[in-house]
Design a protein around this motif. Structure first.
Motif, PDB file in Angstrom:
ATOM      1  N   ARG A 279      -4.411   8.682  -2.044  1.00  0.00           N
ATOM      2  CA  ARG A 279      -3.440   9.761  -2.189  1.00  0.00           C
ATOM      3  C   ARG A 279      -2.567   9.560  -3.435  1.00  0.00           C
ATOM      4  O   ARG A 279      -2.147  10.530  -4.070  1.00  0.00           O
ATOM      5  N   THR A 280      -2.305   8.288  -3.776  1.00  0.00           N
ATOM      6  CA  THR A 280      -1.465   7.994  -4.936  1.00  0.00           C
ATOM      7  C   THR A 280      -1.976   8.699  -6.191  1.00  0.00           C
ATOM      8  O   THR A 280      -1.204   9.243  -6.972  1.00  0.00           O
ATOM      9  N   PHE A 281      -3.314   8.710  -6.373  1.00  0.00           N
ATOM     10  CA  PHE A 281      -3.873   9.340  -7.574  1.00  0.00           C
ATOM     11  C   PHE A 281      -3.660  10.845  -7.545  1.00  0.00           C
ATOM     12  O   PHE A 281      -3.336  11.459  -8.552  1.00  0.00           O
ATOM     13  N   LYS A 282      -3.862  11.423  -6.368  1.00  0.00           N
ATOM     14  CA  LYS A 282      -3.657  12.867  -6.265  1.00  0.00           C
ATOM     15  C   LYS A 282      -2.213  13.214  -6.577  1.00  0.00           C
ATOM     16  O   LYS A 282      -1.926  14.214  -7.242  1.00  0.00           O
ATOM     17  N   VAL A 283      -1.310  12.364  -6.100  1.00  0.00           N
ATOM     18  CA  VAL A 283       0.106  12.638  -6.333  1.00  0.00           C
ATOM     19  C   VAL A 283       0.405  12.599  -7.827  1.00  0.00           C
ATOM     20  O   VAL A 283       1.125  13.447  -8.356  1.00  0.00           O
ATOM     21  N   ILE A 284      -0.196  11.634  -8.522  1.00  0.00           N
ATOM     22  CA  ILE A 284       0.057  11.538  -9.967  1.00  0.00           C
ATOM     23  C   ILE A 284      -0.507  12.745 -10.707  1.00  0.00           C
ATOM     24  O   ILE A 284       0.146  13.328 -11.574  1.00  0.00           O
TER      25      ILE A 284
ATOM     26  N   LEU B  19       0.819  -1.212   0.000  1.00  0.00           N
ATOM     27  CA  LEU B  19       0.000   0.000   0.000  1.00  0.00           C
ATOM     28  C   LEU B  19       0.852   1.261   0.000  1.00  0.00           C
ATOM     29  O   LEU B  19       0.452   2.296  -0.483  1.00  0.00           O
ATOM     30  N   ARG B  20       2.023   1.196   0.569  1.00  0.00           N
ATOM     31  CA  ARG B  20       2.819   2.408   0.730  1.00  0.00           C
ATOM     32  C   ARG B  20       4.151   2.387   0.005  1.00  0.00           C
ATOM     33  O   ARG B  20       4.479   3.295  -0.746  1.00  0.00           O
ATOM     34  N   ARG B  21       4.955   1.337   0.244  1.00  0.00           N
ATOM     35  CA  ARG B  21       6.344   1.441  -0.217  1.00  0.00           C
ATOM     36  C   ARG B  21       6.464   1.287  -1.728  1.00  0.00           C
ATOM     37  O   ARG B  21       7.224   2.015  -2.364  1.00  0.00           O
ATOM     38  N   ILE B  22       5.699   0.351  -2.314  1.00  0.00           N
ATOM     39  CA  ILE B  22       5.809   0.176  -3.772  1.00  0.00           C
ATOM     40  C   ILE B  22       5.255   1.392  -4.524  1.00  0.00           C
ATOM     41  O   ILE B  22       5.952   1.958  -5.380  1.00  0.00           O
ATOM     42  N   PRO B  23       4.022   1.868  -4.191  1.00  0.00           N
ATOM     43  CA  PRO B  23       3.570   3.104  -4.859  1.00  0.00           C
ATOM     44  C   PRO B  23       4.552   4.253  -4.665  1.00  0.00           C
ATOM     45  O   PRO B  23       4.817   5.032  -5.594  1.00  0.00           O
ATOM     46  N   SER B  24       5.125   4.341  -3.478  1.00  0.00           N
ATOM     47  CA  SER B  24       6.019   5.462  -3.202  1.00  0.00           C
ATOM     48  C   SER B  24       7.299   5.344  -4.028  1.00  0.00           C
ATOM     49  O   SER B  24       7.807   6.331  -4.569  1.00  0.00           O
ATOM     50  N   MET B  25       7.781   4.090  -4.195  1.00  0.00           N
ATOM     51  CA  MET B  25       8.991   3.899  -4.995  1.00  0.00           C
ATOM     52  C   MET B  25       8.737   4.302  -6.450  1.00  0.00           C
ATOM     53  O   MET B  25       9.540   5.008  -7.060  1.00  0.00           O
ATOM     54  N   MET B  26       7.552   3.872  -6.947  1.00  0.00           N
ATOM     55  CA  MET B  26       7.248   4.208  -8.342  1.00  0.00           C
ATOM     56  C   MET B  26       7.094   5.717  -8.508  1.00  0.00           C
ATOM     57  O   MET B  26       7.583   6.309  -9.473  1.00  0.00           O
ATOM     58  N   ALA B  27       6.409   6.337  -7.547  1.00  0.00           N
ATOM     59  CA  ALA B  27       6.218   7.787  -7.623  1.00  0.00           C
ATOM     60  C   ALA B  27       7.561   8.513  -7.607  1.00  0.00           C
ATOM     61  O   ALA B  27       7.783   9.435  -8.393  1.00  0.00           O
TER      62      ALA B  27
ATOM     63  N   LEU C 236       9.222   8.244 -10.966  1.00  0.00           N
ATOM     64  CA  LEU C 236       8.510   9.048 -11.960  1.00  0.00           C
ATOM     65  C   LEU C 236       8.803  10.534 -11.767  1.00  0.00           C
ATOM     66  O   LEU C 236       9.104  11.262 -12.716  1.00  0.00           O
ATOM     67  N   ILE C 237       8.729  10.975 -10.518  1.00  0.00           N
ATOM     68  CA  ILE C 237       8.950  12.403 -10.240  1.00  0.00           C
ATOM     69  C   ILE C 237      10.393  12.767 -10.564  1.00  0.00           C
ATOM     70  O   ILE C 237      10.662  13.791 -11.190  1.00  0.00           O
ATOM     71  N   SER C 238      11.329  11.894 -10.180  1.00  0.00           N
ATOM     72  CA  SER C 238      12.738  12.192 -10.427  1.00  0.00           C
ATOM     73  C   SER C 238      12.988  12.302 -11.911  1.00  0.00           C
ATOM     74  O   SER C 238      13.662  13.221 -12.384  1.00  0.00           O
ATOM     75  N   ARG C 239      12.438  11.341 -12.655  1.00  0.00           N
ATOM     76  CA  ARG C 239      12.695  11.350 -14.088  1.00  0.00           C
ATOM     77  C   ARG C 239      12.040  12.553 -14.754  1.00  0.00           C
ATOM     78  O   ARG C 239      12.651  13.231 -15.565  1.00  0.00           O
ATOM     79  N   SER C 240      10.787  12.854 -14.376  1.00  0.00           N
ATOM     80  CA  SER C 240      10.114  13.902 -15.131  1.00  0.00           C
ATOM     81  C   SER C 240      10.499  15.303 -14.690  1.00  0.00           C
ATOM     82  O   SER C 240      10.289  16.249 -15.431  1.00  0.00           O
ATOM     83  N   THR C 241      11.058  15.443 -13.506  1.00  0.00           N
ATOM     84  CA  THR C 241      11.435  16.799 -13.098  1.00  0.00           C
ATOM     85  C   THR C 241      12.936  17.030 -13.179  1.00  0.00           C
ATOM     86  O   THR C 241      13.400  18.165 -13.088  1.00  0.00           O
TER      87      THR C 241
ATOM     88  N   LYS D 180      16.692  14.370  -8.926  1.00  0.00           N
ATOM     89  CA  LYS D 180      16.658  12.958  -8.537  1.00  0.00           C
ATOM     90  C   LYS D 180      16.730  12.802  -7.024  1.00  0.00           C
ATOM     91  O   LYS D 180      17.727  13.088  -6.403  1.00  0.00           O
ATOM     92  N   LEU D 181      15.592  12.359  -6.455  1.00  0.00           N
ATOM     93  CA  LEU D 181      15.546  12.088  -5.021  1.00  0.00           C
ATOM     94  C   LEU D 181      14.957  10.696  -4.825  1.00  0.00           C
ATOM     95  O   LEU D 181      14.067  10.291  -5.556  1.00  0.00           O
ATOM     96  N   HIS D 182      15.445   9.994  -3.824  1.00  0.00           N
ATOM     97  CA  HIS D 182      14.918   8.654  -3.568  1.00  0.00           C
ATOM     98  C   HIS D 182      13.617   8.703  -2.790  1.00  0.00           C
ATOM     99  O   HIS D 182      12.879   7.737  -2.738  1.00  0.00           O
ATOM    100  N   ASP D 183      13.379   9.807  -2.102  1.00  0.00           N
ATOM    101  CA  ASP D 183      12.261   9.809  -1.168  1.00  0.00           C
ATOM    102  C   ASP D 183      11.604  11.190  -1.105  1.00  0.00           C
ATOM    103  O   ASP D 183      11.795  11.931  -0.146  1.00  0.00           O
ATOM    104  N   TYR D 184      10.827  11.490  -2.139  1.00  0.00           N
ATOM    105  CA  TYR D 184      10.099  12.762  -2.130  1.00  0.00           C
ATOM    106  C   TYR D 184       9.131  12.837  -0.965  1.00  0.00           C
ATOM    107  O   TYR D 184       8.824  13.895  -0.432  1.00  0.00           O
TER     108      TYR D 184
END
Ligand code: UDP
Ligand code: MG
Length: 340
Positions: A221-226, A141-149, A152-157, A160-164
Motif C-alpha cells: 500500500r505504501t507504493f500506492k500512497v506515494i 511495517l506500519r508506523r515508520i512508513p506512515s510517519m514518513m508518508a 511528505l503529504i503535509s509538506r507537499s500539500t 499539516k496533519l500528523h495522521d492522514y
C-alpha cells in the motif's frame, strides 16, 4: 440491473456515520453495540451508512439483520470488492448528515472518540481528523512508513496533519459532496479539500488493536500512497490551469534556446568562424523544439481540463456561506445607509 448512486440535495439530519466493510463478520455485532451506545449518548439525530464492499463472509447477512433491527442503519451492498475508497465514496454520495463521520469497522478507533471529534468540529472547522496516539501496529511495517508518508503529504500539500491514515475523521456536508475520490485517495481528502479553502483541525484519539480478523492491506500500500501523492500534488497546484505550468517551463527552455541561437547567429555574422559543428547549436535547436512542445502540451492539457470542468459542472470556486433575503418587501423604504 444496477442501482444508481443516490444524490442528496442538502443535509437532512445532524450526523451520518460512514463505515466501509470488507469481510468483517466478527466485528459487526460489537460495532453495532458500541456505536449505538455512543451515538445515543451524543444525542443527535443520526444515520449509519454501512457499505459492504463485496464481502465474502457472513457480513452480508449480518448487516441485513442489523438493518432489520434498526432503521437508522442504511446498508449498501457492492456487487464486488471495489476497495475502501470506493466504499467511502458511496457513503459520501448517500450521506444526508450535516456532519459526516468516517470510521473503520474493525474498531481500531474507539467509537466514543466520535464525541471528541464532534466537539472540535463545533469550534468551526470543516474537517476534523483523528490523530492516533500510542499506535498498536508494527513499528517497521506500519508506523515508520506512515510517519514518513504523513511528513511528505503535509509538506507537499501544505495541510499539516500528523495522521492522514487515521480513518476516524469528520467532514462537513459541503466537503463530502464536493470531493471526487478514486484510487486510494480517501486518505488525502483533507489535502484535496484544501483547494476549497477548508479549515482543518486534528484531535488526539485512542488507537486499539484490531478486534477480530486481520488487516486487508500489506506493505504494498505504501507504493500506492506515494503514487497517489504525486497525483494529489499535481491536482492541487496546477489543476485549473495546467497551461501555466507547462507554459512557464516552455518559455524558460525555449527562451534559453533562443538566446543561444541568437548568440551563435551574431557570432557567425561578426566573425569568420563556422558554427555548423558546434554542440551549442544542437543544444539551442533542441531547447527551442522542447519549448514549443511544452507549450503545446500545456494547451492540450488546458483544453482537457476545460472539458472536465464544463462537462461535470465543476465549479472553479467554493462558497462558505451566502446571505440573502428570500423576499424583498417592495414597499419598505430604503434604509438609512449611515452606520452608527
Ligand atoms: N475495507 C474495505 N474494502 C477493502 C479493504 C478494506 O471496505 O477492500 C475496509 C475494512 O473492512 C475496514 C477498513 O476498510 O473497515 C480499513 O481496513 P483495514 O482495517 O484492513 O486497514 P488498516 O486498519 O490495516 O489500515
Ligand atoms: Mg484496521
Amino acid at each position: 440491473m444496477s442501482v444508481a448512486p443516490e444524490q442528496v440535495e442538502g443535509p437532512e439530519l445532524a450526523l451520518s456515520v460512514v463505515i466501509p466493510i470488507f469481510n468483517e463478520e466478527g466485528n459487526i455485532e460489537r460495532l453495532y453495540r458500541e456505536l449505538t451506545d455512543t451515538l445515543r449518548d451524543i444525542g443527535r439525530e443520526y444515520e449509519v451508512i454501512a457499505i459492504n464492499d463485496g464481502s465474502r463472509d457472513r457480513s452480508y447477512d449480518m448487516l441485513n439483520a442489523v438493518q432489520a433491527r434498526d432503521a437508522r442503519w442504511h446498508i449498501i451492498h457492492f456487487r464486488r470488492n471495489f476497495g475502501q475508497t470506493a466504499a467511502i465514496a458511496a457513503g459520501f454520495d448517500a450521506a444526508r448528515g450535516d456532519i459526516v463521520v468516517t470510521m473503520d469497522a474493525d474498531l481500531q478507533n474507539d467509537p466514543r472518540d466520535i464525541a471528541l471529534v464532534l466537539d472540535k468540529f463545533a469550534e468551526g472547522y470543516d474537517i476534523v481528523s483523528g490523530w492516533r496516539q500510542d499506535r498498536k501496529e508494527s513499528l517497521f511495517l506500519r508506523r515508520i512508513p506512515s510517519m514518513m508518508a504523513n511528513r511528505l503529504i503535509s509538506r507537499s500539500t501544505g495541510i499539516k496533519l500528523h495522521d492522514y491514515g487515521c480513518t476516524l475523521k469528520a467532514y462537513s456536508f459541503d466537503v463530502v459532496k464536493a470531493v471526487k475520490l478514486y484510487g486510494e485517495l480517501h486518505r488525502f481528502i483533507p489535502a484535496l479539500a484544501s483547494q476549497m479553502g477548508v479549515r482543518v483541525a486534528e484531535v488526539p484519539v485512542k488507537d486499539r488493536a484490531r478486534r477480530w480478523g486481520s488487516s486487508k492491506y500489506g506493505f504494498s500500500r505504501t507504493f500506492k500512497v506515494i503514487l497517489d501523492l504525486i497525483v494529489v500534488v499535481f491536482l492541487l497546484s496546477y489543476f485549473s490551469r495546467p497551461l501555466y505550468v507547462f507554459g512557464a517551463a516552455g518559455f524558460l527552455v525555449g527562451g534559453v534556446g533562443t538566446l543561444l541561437g541568437a548568440y551563435l547567429t551574431v557570432f557567425k555574422l561578426l566573425t569568420e568562424n563556422k558554427i555548423g559543428d558546434r554542440p551549442l547549436l544542437q543544444l539551442a535547436a533542441l531547447l527551442m523544439v522542447l519549448g514549443v512542445q511544452f507549450i503545446s502540451t500545456g494547451i492540450v492539457a488546458d483544453m482537457i481540463m476545460r472539458t472536465y470542468h464544463e462537462s461535470q459542472h465543476k465549479p472553479i470556486y467554493y462558497i462558505r456561506e451566502r446571505r440573502r433575503s428570500e423576499t424583498v418587501d417592495e414597499t419598505s423604504e430604503i434604509p438609512n445607509t449611515e452606520f452608527k
